[in-house]
Write a protein that holds these residues in place. Sequence first.
Motif, short mmCIF file in Angstrom:
data_model
loop_
_atom_site.label_atom_id
_atom_site.label_comp_id
_atom_site.label_asym_id
_atom_site.label_seq_id
_atom_site.Cartn_x
_atom_site.Cartn_y
_atom_site.Cartn_z
N ARG A 98 53.47 50.99 29.65
CA ARG A 98 52.60 51.93 28.94
C ARG A 98 52.52 53.25 29.70
NH1 ARG A 98 48.09 52.53 31.93
NH2 ARG A 98 47.34 50.79 33.17
N LYS A 117 48.46 46.29 46.45
CA LYS A 117 49.01 45.29 45.54
C LYS A 117 49.85 45.91 44.42
CE LYS A 117 46.42 42.05 47.55
NZ LYS A 117 46.96 41.09 48.51
N HIS A 118 50.09 47.22 44.49
CA HIS A 118 50.90 47.86 43.45
C HIS A 118 52.01 48.66 44.11
CE1 HIS A 118 46.83 47.52 41.69
NE2 HIS A 118 47.45 47.36 40.53
N LEU A 131 57.65 44.28 31.60
CA LEU A 131 56.49 43.75 30.88
C LEU A 131 55.37 44.79 30.83
CD1 LEU A 131 56.35 40.21 32.55
CD2 LEU A 131 57.15 40.74 30.25
N TRP A 142 45.30 39.86 34.55
CA TRP A 142 45.10 39.45 33.17
C TRP A 142 43.91 38.50 32.99
CZ3 TRP A 142 49.78 38.37 35.88
CH2 TRP A 142 50.79 39.35 35.71
N THR A 150 43.02 46.22 41.94
CA THR A 150 43.70 44.97 41.59
C THR A 150 43.98 44.95 40.10
OG1 THR A 150 43.51 42.55 41.57
CG2 THR A 150 41.46 43.77 41.42
N SER A 151 45.20 44.57 39.73
CA SER A 151 45.57 44.49 38.31
C SER A 151 45.82 43.05 37.94
CB SER A 151 46.83 45.31 38.04
OG SER A 151 46.60 46.67 38.27
N THR A 191 47.02 56.54 32.00
CA THR A 191 45.84 57.17 31.43
C THR A 191 45.45 58.37 32.28
OG1 THR A 191 44.36 55.81 32.76
CG2 THR A 191 45.00 54.94 30.60
N THR A 239 50.79 41.85 25.65
CA THR A 239 51.88 41.73 24.67
C THR A 239 52.30 40.26 24.56
OG1 THR A 239 53.58 41.98 26.37
CG2 THR A 239 52.77 44.01 25.34
N THR A 297 43.30 47.12 35.11
CA THR A 297 43.20 47.31 36.55
C THR A 297 41.73 47.48 36.88
OG1 THR A 297 45.35 48.42 36.59
CG2 THR A 297 43.89 48.80 38.48
N LEU A 335 51.43 36.59 45.54
CA LEU A 335 50.65 36.80 44.31
C LEU A 335 49.98 38.16 44.37
CD1 LEU A 335 49.00 33.32 43.65
CD2 LEU A 335 51.03 34.32 42.60
N LYS A 336 50.27 39.00 43.37
CA LYS A 336 49.75 40.36 43.38
C LYS A 336 48.82 40.65 42.21
CE LYS A 336 52.64 41.37 46.80
NZ LYS A 336 52.19 41.51 48.19
N HIS A 337 48.67 39.69 41.29
CA HIS A 337 47.82 39.93 40.12
C HIS A 337 46.70 38.91 40.05
CE1 HIS A 337 51.80 41.47 38.81
NE2 HIS A 337 51.09 42.41 38.24
N ARG A 346 44.05 47.07 28.03
CA ARG A 346 44.81 46.90 26.78
C ARG A 346 44.98 45.42 26.50
NH1 ARG A 346 49.78 44.97 28.13
NH2 ARG A 346 50.24 45.30 30.34
N SER A 390 55.23 39.00 25.00
CA SER A 390 56.11 38.55 26.10
C SER A 390 55.29 38.29 27.36
CB SER A 390 57.24 39.54 26.36
OG SER A 390 56.74 40.84 26.51
N GLU A 391 54.18 38.99 27.54
CA GLU A 391 53.32 38.71 28.68
C GLU A 391 52.62 37.37 28.51
OE1 GLU A 391 51.13 42.50 28.39
OE2 GLU A 391 51.53 42.73 30.54
N GLY A 428 43.01 51.39 32.37
CA GLY A 428 44.20 50.94 31.64
C GLY A 428 44.02 49.69 30.80
#
Lengths: 338, 385
Positions: free
Chosen positions: B156, B252-253, B153, A95, A92-93, B159, A120, A137, A211-213, A117, A122-123, A115
């Motif tokens: 990157r 989900k990706h 958005l 914020w 799952t990815s 990794t 940004t 993730t 919803l995926k995030h 980080r 804009s995010e 991953g």
Amino acid sequence: MKSVRVVVVGAGVIGFSTAVCIAEALPFCSVTLLAEKFSPDTTSDGAAGILFAAEFPDIPMERQKRWFKYSFDHLLAIAQSKHSPEAGVMLTSGWQIFRDIPADKKPFWSEFVIGFRVMTDSELKRFPDHTFGQAFTTIKCECSSYLPWLEKSFRKAGGQVERRKLNSLEELINSYEIIVNCSGLGSKTLVGDNKVYPVRGQVLKVEAPWLKHFIRDGDGKTYIYPGIHSVTVGGTRQEGDWRLQADEGDTKGILERCSGLEPSISKAKVLSEWVGLRPGRRNPRVEKELVQLQGRRVPVVHNYGHGGWGVTLAWGTALDALGLVRQCLHEMPLQANL
Amino acid sequence: MYTHVNVYTSPAIHGAAEELLSPPLRPYNITCIWAENLPEDMRVAVIGAGVIGLATAQSIYEQYHSIVSPLTIEVYADCFTPLTTSDGAAGLWQPYLYNKGNVQETEWNKQTFDYLLSCLSSPESIQMGIFLQSGYNLCTEPAPDPSFKDIVLGFRQLTERELQMFPGYNHGWFNTALMVEGKAYLPWLMDWLQKRGVTFYHRKIKSFKELAETGADVIINCTGVRSGELQPDPELKPGRGQIVKVDAPWLKHWIITHSSTESVYNSPYIIPGSRLVTVGGIFQLENWSEQNNSTDHKKIWESACQLEPSLKHARIVEDWAGLRPVRSKVRLERETIQSGATTIEVIHNYGHGGFGLTIHRGCAQEAARLFGQIVEKGKGPKARL
């Protein structure tokens, strides 16, 4: 040689993870898992199960890193395999966002998730009240599937399962040589630990398959976690609160706060409400002790008090508990091996 | 500092315009353009009801319904949602990796992305079928960054750990993009248009002349892969695709693979939607068959399961085949066709290959701009002096 009989008390994610670790690593032990409540009635079942850690004040950082890393890597392998849907483990990815810039911008677990980080600009535009965020993730581990899957592995490794309410550890000493205590909040009464306290959490499950995030507010009180069949939205953190019924005010608050972060939540159908009592403690107790029970000194390995981080730390602490069980075996008097 | 506003006004509405322009609209710097030559009545016929046709109708309405009055917009098509090519597409916003110098198309892609992103905050975003989704672009060898790196958005590089998750791929990118699902977006567009008086006709148009003769002032040609039937175009070819739709809600990706040996879309891809997951990886140039092919199914399925082992447990729901309207570049231009004594004004907007949803808004806005040229020329057949 008579096999050493080990009993694991508790059928939540800690109990079953620990039981599987022991049964798979120590084939010469006979392992029984004993509990009053099983999935879907454990605290673990309602947890969204996102892997994500907090920092405990008194545990050496190296050990906490090990706990997180081992748990993450173990579950990542499952998520990447064909067993992913059956085990309820998936990638799952998303914020984690903060209203004010946090003191620690790169927490210790950032090197173990994938991953990691900083978000940004804009995010961050989508979250006008928040000034800082992290994107990464991680894993989601849904215990309503994961616990039955662990049980399958446990039985395959020769483990036995017994459904029973335990009032005292003394009930176990005639049937088992080593006791592993994974009774979570139950440790308060079972082993008399008054440092354990409930941290009440209420969540809702909504239908929002678009919803995926995941989105989590860094204060830990507002989060949206898309799962396999529904999205878990929450939450609450009420210390010392033992209420297991859903609270209308909490439901309203959760929907308001989550819709603030993700407006489409206000259009989502609410499927269910759930309340769980996190086994809160200043630090998880992962240690062994010799307990005086009916004139005997019985080795007890404790693995409880993970608060809201049980799923996150289950495998790592289970491996530690396994190590402690090995120590108990080495220290046992010779007559137990006849 | 003033904001400059052009107000097109005609004698008929000048009085009302004066009232509108009085304070408090100042301090806007307002220029009244007497547009005596603006046509007061125009009929626009859009051919095609895929995403291109509907979006173009929308842009023309948005930009000109208050300038040209009345503006009649009609949409003619031989098929409507859910049977168009746009409906079968997975709906991931993503252009081809490289634009081969076509900066115009990259700009239209960007406009579309920014537009869809702004729609996300609208209360209608779910009905529109728009949502964010992140995912992986995987390459078998190191490759330059794609044309869309600054549009999406959180772009990157992947990794090491992520690359280990995908054996056989040693380079790639992660980013958050938008999904726009045709099966929701097209009905939403039709509803939007219908509410504003646009009418729809289920009819196959055989020629531009046919529509011109019924009184259409401007024809917008959004006929996609079958544009050649209205006007031969050797550059337009079908790029046949086939997909398998499965039930795999734990994914989900999106995952798009790129092979240096295969053409785009002929390498496996897995794109979760709001309900089902689209699995594909077929691109057959000049194959006109819209039937599902079992060899293609096998190829798609086997390569996708290798990429994502958990698919083995996914329930297959259906197969679908569609024809991408492939062209060396999008045909988006005006054409004035002489047919005997009459001139037919046509705006072509077709040939969007596998990136119609990705580029639709930018192209629709450009088509509307071209329409504006016709309006300003005042040379529409019904212009009144």
